[in-house]
Design a protein around this motif. Structure first.
Motif, short mmCIF file in Angstrom:
data_model
loop_
_atom_site.label_atom_id
_atom_site.label_comp_id
_atom_site.label_asym_id
_atom_site.label_seq_id
_atom_site.Cartn_x
_atom_site.Cartn_y
_atom_site.Cartn_z
N LEU A 78 -22.09 60.23 -4.22
CA LEU A 78 -21.88 60.17 -2.87
C LEU A 78 -23.25 59.63 -2.20
N ALA A 79 -24.22 60.17 -2.65
CA ALA A 79 -25.41 60.02 -1.98
C ALA A 79 -26.06 58.66 -2.46
N THR A 80 -25.46 58.02 -3.65
CA THR A 80 -25.94 56.65 -3.98
C THR A 80 -25.19 55.76 -2.77
N GLN A 81 -23.84 56.24 -2.74
CA GLN A 81 -23.02 55.45 -1.94
C GLN A 81 -23.60 55.21 -0.24
N ARG A 82 -23.91 56.43 0.02
CA ARG A 82 -24.40 56.48 1.34
C ARG A 82 -25.58 55.72 1.42
N ARG A 83 -26.52 55.58 0.28
CA ARG A 83 -27.75 54.87 0.44
C ARG A 83 -27.56 53.35 0.30
N LEU A 84 -26.56 53.06 -0.50
CA LEU A 84 -26.22 51.56 -0.40
C LEU A 84 -25.42 51.20 0.73
N GLU A 85 -24.69 51.80 1.26
CA GLU A 85 -23.83 51.60 2.65
C GLU A 85 -24.97 51.05 3.69
N ALA A 86 -26.03 52.19 3.56
CA ALA A 86 -27.13 51.93 4.80
C ALA A 86 -27.83 50.80 4.53
N ALA A 87 -27.81 50.44 3.28
CA ALA A 87 -28.40 49.02 3.10
C ALA A 87 -27.63 47.86 3.14
N GLY A 88 -26.32 48.19 3.43
CA GLY A 88 -25.46 47.16 3.97
C GLY A 88 -24.82 46.80 2.41
N ARG A 89 -24.75 47.65 1.50
CA ARG A 89 -24.01 47.25 0.21
C ARG A 89 -22.94 48.25 0.00
N ARG A 90 -22.33 48.04 -1.05
CA ARG A 90 -21.06 49.01 -1.25
C ARG A 90 -21.34 49.74 -2.67
N ALA A 91 -20.61 50.87 -2.78
CA ALA A 91 -20.47 51.62 -3.81
C ALA A 91 -18.84 51.88 -4.25
N GLU A 92 -18.42 51.42 -5.06
CA GLU A 92 -16.98 51.52 -5.50
C GLU A 92 -16.55 52.15 -6.94
N LEU A 93 -15.66 52.59 -7.08
CA LEU A 93 -15.25 53.28 -8.32
C LEU A 93 -14.27 52.65 -9.28
N ILE A 94 -14.23 52.70 -10.36
CA ILE A 94 -12.96 52.48 -11.21
C ILE A 94 -12.65 53.60 -12.09
N VAL A 95 -11.57 54.14 -11.77
CA VAL A 95 -10.84 55.43 -12.73
C VAL A 95 -9.81 55.10 -13.53
N PRO A 96 -9.61 55.76 -14.68
CA PRO A 96 -8.76 55.41 -15.53
C PRO A 96 -7.25 55.47 -14.81
N PRO A 97 -6.44 54.47 -15.53
CA PRO A 97 -5.17 54.14 -14.80
C PRO A 97 -4.27 55.51 -15.09
N HIS A 98 -4.69 55.93 -16.27
CA HIS A 98 -3.67 57.08 -16.57
C HIS A 98 -4.14 58.29 -16.23
N PRO A 99 -3.26 59.42 -15.93
CA PRO A 99 -3.77 60.74 -15.43
C PRO A 99 -4.69 61.54 -16.45
N GLY A 100 -5.53 62.05 -15.99
CA GLY A 100 -6.73 62.64 -16.79
C GLY A 100 -7.56 63.61 -15.73
#
Lengths: 139, 837
Positions: A78-100
């Motif tokens: 979350l902190a990284t995302q906040r930092r990147l967004e402040a710099a005009g960039r983005r942080a996104e996630l890839i999660v497994p398609p199956h439940p886990g």
């Protein structure tokens, strides 16, 4: 009741410590894959890796092979995302398609509402590249 | 001591017997030679006597004829004969030969004139008034020589009767030969010589000049050739007799007057019968003496042989006693062996062995054999108190051979044994250093003064026993130390572990004499992991017990630092020197994951029994050579799953190693017993193993047995770990396994892991921000609930709030139904709970 394994060292079993794979997918995007378990113990290393990797790039965190993360790692993300967004960039996630574990965690914590979450690497890359191009144009 | 035994030696006796036999042989030769010489002498004497008899017979005949001829000469000188007055002559002759009376000459008297006509005759016989002068050889002989003549035999005279005629010339006053005066005697008249010679009926033969036997009817002997060789006087000891048979002895002489040969001819057997009788008598005497001597020698040899047999028996008994005493480990073994030895040597005796008390205050009965007379315990006690003590106090052997002596010296003993004891022997048991260690007594129901060799034997027994006692005393002392040491190491109880049955058994070696270096031990770590070890130091006694103690200390010391059994073995290895050896097994059981990890250094494989199927398998991986030989790097470990209900049996080789068997046979036996007892709890299983396996193996070695039985998946997980973030991975791994075994759903499991992690993070970050401290995690799985408690004992350190922090508690709350955090002076407790599906 077969033998589970025979080995000289116990380490491989005891310390299934998480590893990180950093992949610079393009000039604008870096993919950081968390593999195995990540917790308080690996937070510092992960923080340094993320800081280095996201110096000038958008971040895609791949949790497909991740078996455990705790609040410390979530907070770091979350902190990284906040930092990147402040710099005009983005942080996104890839999660497994199956439940886990990860999907369950996201479900319980509601993190999915904070991050853009993808279930496949290709769509995630496409999404974040599109954003990056857009950002460049606006810039 | 040995000389006394050697004196009765069989070689010595054999030499004695040989010498005696040689002496007897010499005696036989000398006596035989003497007897033979005497026999020869007696023969010579008999021959001499025979010759003398012959000469005597000759002179008897000569004197007979001499007398007859003198008588005849006086008749020839009478006036009628000189005067040739035939009528006077007839009257004179008739007077000399009265009819019907005894005349001078047996067969008559006659005068024959020169013409050869019998002019006067006075014959004895009815029908012969005149002598038959057909054989006139005696007349011609006298006429030719003018000297008196004795004829051989004369035919006629009385017709057919042969007589011997003595003839004498008659002369007138002028000295002219006028005729022949002849007188005849019958041969029977000569029989007087036989009477004179006292020869009985045999032997004397009188042969006339023609070789005819005068007395035997003038027959010729068969052996005429012999007769011709007989001249003069002599004796022949071995010749053919006159009758032609051999083996005769002859004595002979020639008579002077008739010129006849007198022979005494007798078979040698008759002649030498006396000599022979004497000889045989002497031989019989010698034989009797020899028989007596041989009998005596045989007696001596037999006695010697019996003595040698007895000595062999004694030697065997000594040898047996040496063996028994040599292998004795306890003082009681020594006295038992000594009593057995004495009882065998003196089966009839009451044997008592008394040993010194441990505090050297007196003697205590240590062993006895009743022998010929039964005795009460009280009586034996009196024997110890009085008789044994007497020998013990005096320090020397006491011999009482007879009953009165016993009665006066040891009245109490005599009375206690109801007067049955008649003789007594006692000697103290003195070791080489001169210390008295006890005493032995022998009591006999008859007068039995011990012989020198018997006393020597008993003294030897006493000496051996004293030497053995020295050794057993030292051994017992060491044994006591070793036992105390080992028991102190083994007596601790094994830790109690929830859901796990863990028992250890130790069985001292068969005879219970030597302390082995077998051990077992178990440690339950605060993180719930149980380390178990079983091992066996090679050797016995204090040295082995000391190394065992070191190994167990190493195990205990490192058990809290390492979770790897291989690593524990490597640490233990450091304590084993090159000249030492130990086999060891380390097992690590995680009751929450049901994982069993093991490492073995030369140890026999443990057996694992699946509770349901009763399948027995050997833990056959991760084997390495024994400690003392193995390189640290060669020690490996392996992991198996130990499901609920499964049993693990670890042991030392004393349980399965039997001489003559392969160790596999022993392990298979154990496996079959264990496999058929899978349903048993650990204690009864251990009992059954000791009942059904150990007796078949019959080992005298120590046995350590350790049984681990996993009863169920523990209801709660209770661990205490250092607050190290790095340990969280392990905690989660173990907890994940446990939660799965407890049957939680995947989501419940993941939520729990997350919540526990967060609670631990909380303790790590707030409880021990500076250095790690103990962190306890307790998860309890109840009926449909899960209660979690995470405790630290640190002071609460609030950290500066930041965006990265503070998400733990909401997260816990999100995945748990309740979440509370308490902190006070003792630390912080995070309490979580969750209802389960």
């Amino acid at each position: 009741m077969g033998e589970l394994h025979v080995n000289g060292e116990h380490v491989s079993k005891e310390r299934q410590i998480g590893t990180v794979r950093v992949e610079f997918a393009s000039k604008r995007t870096v993919v950081v894959a968390l593999i195995g378990e990540h917790d308080l113990d690996s937070r510092s290393a992960l923080r340094a890796t993320l800081a280095y990797a996201t110096e000038s790039r958008n971040l895609l965190v791949d949790l497909t092979a991740c078996t455990f993360i705790d609040s410390a790692v979530i907070s770091l993300l979350l902190a990284t995302q906040r930092r990147l967004e402040a710099a005009g960039r983005r942080a996104e996630l890839i999660v497994p398609p199956h439940p886990g574990y990860v999907t369950r965690l996201f479900e319980v914590t509601g993190i999915a509402s904070v991050f853009s979450v993808h279930s496949a690497r290709s769509t995630a890359l496409a999404s974040i590249e599109e954003f990056a191009l857009l950002g460049q144009k606006t810039a | 001591m040995e000389e006394v035994f050697a004196r009765g030696g069989i070689a010595y006796r054999r030499h004695l017997a040989m010498g005696a036999l040689l002496a007897v042989l010499l005696l036989v030769v000398v006596a035989g030679t003497l007897a033979w010489g005497q026999y020869q002498g007696a023969q010579r004497t008999a021959l001499g006597n025979e010759r003398a008899r012959a000469v005597l017979a000759g002179s008897v005949i000569d004197s007979y004829f001499g007398g007859e001829l003198a008588t005849l000469r006086s008749i020839a000188g009478s006036p009628p004969v000189v005067g040739r007055d035939t009528a006077s002559m007839q009257r004179y002759f008739t007077r000399l030969q009265p009819a019907g009376g005894h005349g001078l000459f047996g067969a008559g008297l006659a005068w024959i004139d020169r013409a050869g006509v019998a002019r006067v005759a006075a014959l004895r016989g009815a029908d012969a008034r005149h002598p038959d002068l057909s054989d006139r050889s005696f007349v011609s002989q006298v006429n030719a020589t003018g000297t008196p003549f004795v004829s051989e035999r004369t035919n006629g005279w009385f017709g057919r009767e042969h007589v011997i005629v003595m003839a004498m010339p008659t002369r007138d006053l002028r000295g002219h030969t006028t005729g022949v005066l002849a007188a005849a005697v019958r041969p029977q008249a000569l029989m007087i010589t036989r009477g004179a010679l006292d020869l009985g009926d045999s032997g004397l033969v009188i042969l006339d000049r023609e070789g005819r036997s005068v007395v035997g009817g003038f027959t010729r002997p068969k052996n005429l050739a012999l007769v011709r060789t007989l001249g003069g006087t002599g004796v022949r000891s071995d010749t053919v007799g006159l009758d032609g048979t051999s083996d005769h002895a002859l004595a002979y002489t020639t008579s002077a007057i008739p010129g006849w040969t007198i022979v005494i001819d007798r078979p040698r057997a008759v002649l030498f019968s006396d000599a022979r009788r004497g000889f045989f008598l002497e031989l019989a005497l010698v034989a009797a003496a020899v028989a007596i001597l041989l009998f005596l020698i045989a007696l001596i040899v037999l006695h010697g042989r019996r003595e040698a047999e007895r000595e062999r028996t004694r030697s065997r008994q000594r040898h047996e006693l040496s063996n028994i005493l040599g292998s004795a480990s306890l003082g009681s073994d020594v006295s038992d062996g000594l009593v057995a030895g004495l009882a065998e040597a003196f089966p009839e005796a009451l044997c008592i062995v008394a040993l010194e008390d441990a505090d050297h205050h007196g003697l205590t009965l240590s062993g006895s054999a009743e022998g010929a007379f039964p005795s009460t315990a009280a009586a034996r006690a009196i024997v110890v108190e009085q008789a044994a003590t007497l020998a013990y106090d005096s320090g020397a052997a006491i011999v009482i051979g007879k009953e009165p002596g016993l009665r006066s010296t040891l009245p109490g003993v005599h009375k206690a044994l109801l007067g049955a004891a008649h003789s007594f022997y006692a000697t103290p048991l003195v070791n080489r250093g001169g210390s008295r260690l006890g005493a032995l007594c022998l009591l006999f129901a008859h007068t039995h003064p011990l012989s020198e060799s018997e006393q020597a034997q008993v003294a030897w027994y006493a000496e051996q026993a004293a030497t053995a006692l020295d050794r057993t005393t030292a051994f017992e002392r060491e044994h006591e130390v070793a036992v105390r040491l080992q028991r102190s190491l083994l007596s601790e109880r094994l830790p109690e572990v929830e859901g796990v049955e863990l028992i250890g058994r130790y069985n001292a070696g068969g005879a219970g004499l030597e302390v082995g270096g077998d051990w077992y031990d178990a440690v339950r770590r605060s993180d719930g992991i149980v380390h178990v070890t079983v091992g066996d130091v090679a050797g016995h006694g204090v040295t082995a017990a000391v190394l065992m103690g070191q190994l167990r200390n190493a195990f205990r010391a490192h058990a809290y630092e390492h979770t790897s059994p291989a690593e524990l073995l490597r640490r233990m290895l450091r304590h084993v020197d090159e000249d030492e050896m130990a086999t060891a097994l380390c097992l690590t059981l995680d009751p929450y994951t049901q994982e069993l990890t093991y490492a073995s250094a030369g140890h026999p494989p443990s057996l694992l029994v699946d509770g349901d199927a009763a399948v027995v398998s050997r833990l056959g991986h991760a084997l390495a050579p024994p400690l003392g030989y193995v390189q640290a790097s060669a020690i490996r470990e392996a992991t198996v799953e130990l499901p609920a209900g499964a049993t693990l049996v670890a042991y030392t080789d004393g349980l399965v190693e039997r001489r003559g068997w392969s160790i596999d046979a022993g392990i298979d036996l154990l496996a079959s017993v264990v496999g058929s007892s899978a349903a048993l709890a650990a204690e009864p299983l251990a009992d059954r193993i000791f009942e059904e396996v150990a007796p078949h193996i019959g080992s005298h070695d120590d046995i350590a047995l350790l049984i681990v039985r996993l009863l169920e998946v523990p209801r709660r997980m209770d661990i205490e770990v250092p607050s190290d973030p790095a340990s969280m991975v392990t905690i989660r791994r173990r907890m994940r396994a446990w939660l799965e075994l407890r049957g939680l759903t995947d989501d419940e499991r993941d939520d729990t892991l997350l919540a526990v992690s967060e609670a631990c993070n909380n303790a790590i970050e707030h409880g021990y921000p500076l250095e790690p401290g103990p962190l306890r995690v307790l998860v309890e799985h109840g009926e449909g609930t899960l209660v979690i408690r995470v405790e630290d004992r640190g002071a609460w350190h609030p950290t500066s709030p930041s965006f990265e922090r503070g998400r733990g508690i909401p997260l816990m709350r999100a995945v748990m139904d309740t979440a509370e955090i308490e902190h006070d002076g003792r630390g912080t407790r995070v309490l979580l709970s969750r209802l389960l599906a």
